[in-house]
Design a protein around this motif. Sequence first.
Motif, PDB file in Angstrom:
ATOM      1  N   VAL A  38       0.819  -1.235   0.161  1.00  0.00           N
ATOM      2  CA  VAL A  38      -0.101   0.157   0.093  1.00  0.00           C
ATOM      3  C   VAL A  38       0.721   1.215   0.040  1.00  0.00           C
ATOM      4  O   VAL A  38       1.834   1.485   0.768  1.00  0.00           O
ATOM      5  CB  VAL A  38      -0.813   0.150   1.375  1.00  0.00           C
ATOM      6  N   GLU A  39       0.762   2.146  -1.010  1.00  0.00           N
ATOM      7  CA  GLU A  39       1.581   3.147  -1.126  1.00  0.00           C
ATOM      8  C   GLU A  39       0.776   4.798  -0.567  1.00  0.00           C
ATOM      9  O   GLU A  39       1.465   5.638  -0.018  1.00  0.00           O
ATOM     10  CB  GLU A  39       1.973   3.336  -2.691  1.00  0.00           C
ATOM     11  N   ARG A  40      -0.307   4.703  -0.862  1.00  0.00           N
ATOM     12  CA  ARG A  40      -1.099   5.932  -0.551  1.00  0.00           C
ATOM     13  C   ARG A  40      -2.467   5.792  -0.583  1.00  0.00           C
ATOM     14  O   ARG A  40      -3.026   4.879  -1.388  1.00  0.00           O
ATOM     15  CB  ARG A  40      -0.660   7.358  -1.193  1.00  0.00           C
ATOM     16  N   GLN A  41      -3.484   6.624  -0.084  1.00  0.00           N
ATOM     17  CA  GLN A  41      -4.890   6.532  -0.333  1.00  0.00           C
ATOM     18  C   GLN A  41      -5.341   8.069  -0.737  1.00  0.00           C
ATOM     19  O   GLN A  41      -4.909   8.866  -0.161  1.00  0.00           O
ATOM     20  CB  GLN A  41      -5.777   5.958   0.795  1.00  0.00           C
ATOM     21  N   THR A  42      -6.274   8.065  -1.598  1.00  0.00           N
ATOM     22  CA  THR A  42      -7.083   9.199  -1.946  1.00  0.00           C
ATOM     23  C   THR A  42      -8.381   8.968  -1.523  1.00  0.00           C
ATOM     24  O   THR A  42      -9.115   8.128  -1.054  1.00  0.00           O
ATOM     25  CB  THR A  42      -6.830   9.341  -3.469  1.00  0.00           C
ATOM     26  N   VAL A  43      -9.494   9.912  -1.969  1.00  0.00           N
ATOM     27  CA  VAL A  43     -10.644   9.913  -1.399  1.00  0.00           C
ATOM     28  C   VAL A  43     -11.300   8.958  -2.079  1.00  0.00           C
ATOM     29  O   VAL A  43     -12.542   8.348  -1.432  1.00  0.00           O
ATOM     30  CB  VAL A  43     -11.413  11.601  -1.915  1.00  0.00           C
ATOM     31  N   ASN A  44     -11.089   8.638  -3.178  1.00  0.00           N
ATOM     32  CA  ASN A  44     -11.910   7.207  -3.936  1.00  0.00           C
ATOM     33  C   ASN A  44     -10.878   6.049  -4.424  1.00  0.00           C
ATOM     34  O   ASN A  44     -11.512   5.344  -5.376  1.00  0.00           O
ATOM     35  CB  ASN A  44     -12.682   7.913  -5.022  1.00  0.00           C
ATOM     36  N   SER A  45      -9.636   6.138  -4.044  1.00  0.00           N
ATOM     37  CA  SER A  45      -8.980   4.898  -4.431  1.00  0.00           C
ATOM     38  C   SER A  45      -7.804   4.637  -3.415  1.00  0.00           C
ATOM     39  O   SER A  45      -7.386   5.590  -2.688  1.00  0.00           O
ATOM     40  CB  SER A  45      -8.355   5.207  -5.861  1.00  0.00           C
ATOM     41  N   VAL A  77      -9.903   1.237  -7.202  1.00  0.00           N
ATOM     42  CA  VAL A  77     -10.962   2.260  -6.921  1.00  0.00           C
ATOM     43  C   VAL A  77     -11.729   1.623  -5.823  1.00  0.00           C
ATOM     44  O   VAL A  77     -12.308   0.481  -5.801  1.00  0.00           O
ATOM     45  CB  VAL A  77     -12.089   2.239  -8.319  1.00  0.00           C
ATOM     46  N   THR A  78     -12.094   2.550  -4.855  1.00  0.00           N
ATOM     47  CA  THR A  78     -12.892   2.271  -3.739  1.00  0.00           C
ATOM     48  C   THR A  78     -13.153   3.429  -2.999  1.00  0.00           C
ATOM     49  O   THR A  78     -12.285   4.347  -2.709  1.00  0.00           O
ATOM     50  CB  THR A  78     -12.104   1.223  -2.554  1.00  0.00           C
TER      51      THR A  78
END
Length: 396
Positions: free
Chosen positions: A221-228, A237-238
Amino acid sequence: MQITIVGGGFGGIKAALELAKKRRHTITLISDRDEFQYYPSLFATATGGSHRQSWVPLADIFRHHRNVTIVRDSIIKIDPSMRLLKGQAGEYRYHTLILALGSVTSYFGIKGLDQYAYGIKSEDEIRELQQHLYDEMSDGSDDEKNYVIVGAGPTGVELAGALGEYIKTLRLHFGIRKKSMKISLIEAAPRVLPKLSVETSQAAHRRLRKLGIHIQTKTRVERQTVNSLIVNDKPLVTQTVIWTSGVTNAAFFTENKAIFTLNERGKVVVDAYLQALPNVYVIGDNAATPYSGMAQTALHDAIYVAKRLGGSKKPYRPVMPSCVVPIGRHWAVFERGKLRFSGWIGSLFRMAADFVGYSDILPIGWAFEAWTSMKKKEMKIPSRNASTSTGNDQIK
């Protein structure tokens, strides 16, 4: 003897209960919350189980122990020369001190997780996740395609096994008829349950696949955004990422690292009697001992220190705990050394382990009620405002 205990988890509570049996002891228990949290059942509460199986007021636990005083505070500093603890709300002198602060969630510096990911390691985190799922489905739409759980240790595997049924129950409640649903389990290690045997890991993997869980191992896991969620340089996509991977020692010890000796994992180095300093014992998740980080180890440490303060001269001996991981209804993997079971036999071991776990800590009435509530086949649907709801709405 005057004894101060910091921490209201398994280790702290068990130490206080054992020491309270001797009326000559006067015990002060300092905790940053008013309730004991039964961590092994949090995945069940997060997926619609009873609140009472995971949280019990400290006042109820110690109602009949008049030599125990409960103080609500967060301890931030220690001065061993003055035998003084400094908290956010006050200062406390100690004669003999037991530190059992437990561990806290760590995101390992991965960008976006602290902002967008959900958790199940506290009541607030669980209510936030349930509110998110409620809001997402309450209008009857079904935009979510992928629910992602990060971490295939016991908590992540338990949650993966229970989440599908919970989401199906929510969909039924809100009249959503689409069958499309995907639950992904992400793990950086080469296999699920990486700290257990290959045999147990393979049994758990097969069970998860049978439940329809999409498993991705060797996945970073490298990073998270608002929808991925960005994994291995690719976006997944999540809008629902649940973080169960990674804990670190309580911040109290790093903030007082000039006083304690810490190992490479940030845990406190203790002597053969679990002492880190004169008259200061460190137990459970905080201590650099074998099997540290498991509830059974915290209970074992607490009993040892109570006996030590009662006059025992024996050095500490670690005991390998058993591990039981439920994966869906009436199915679990069990491992203790070379002894291994899976399937419904494993679930019987889990039922027995939960009964012993509750009985070790809770008054008999609470223990029985909490244990039976875990076994009931009912799910609770949060109200529109889950952050203030008592969670009494039920789907049976």
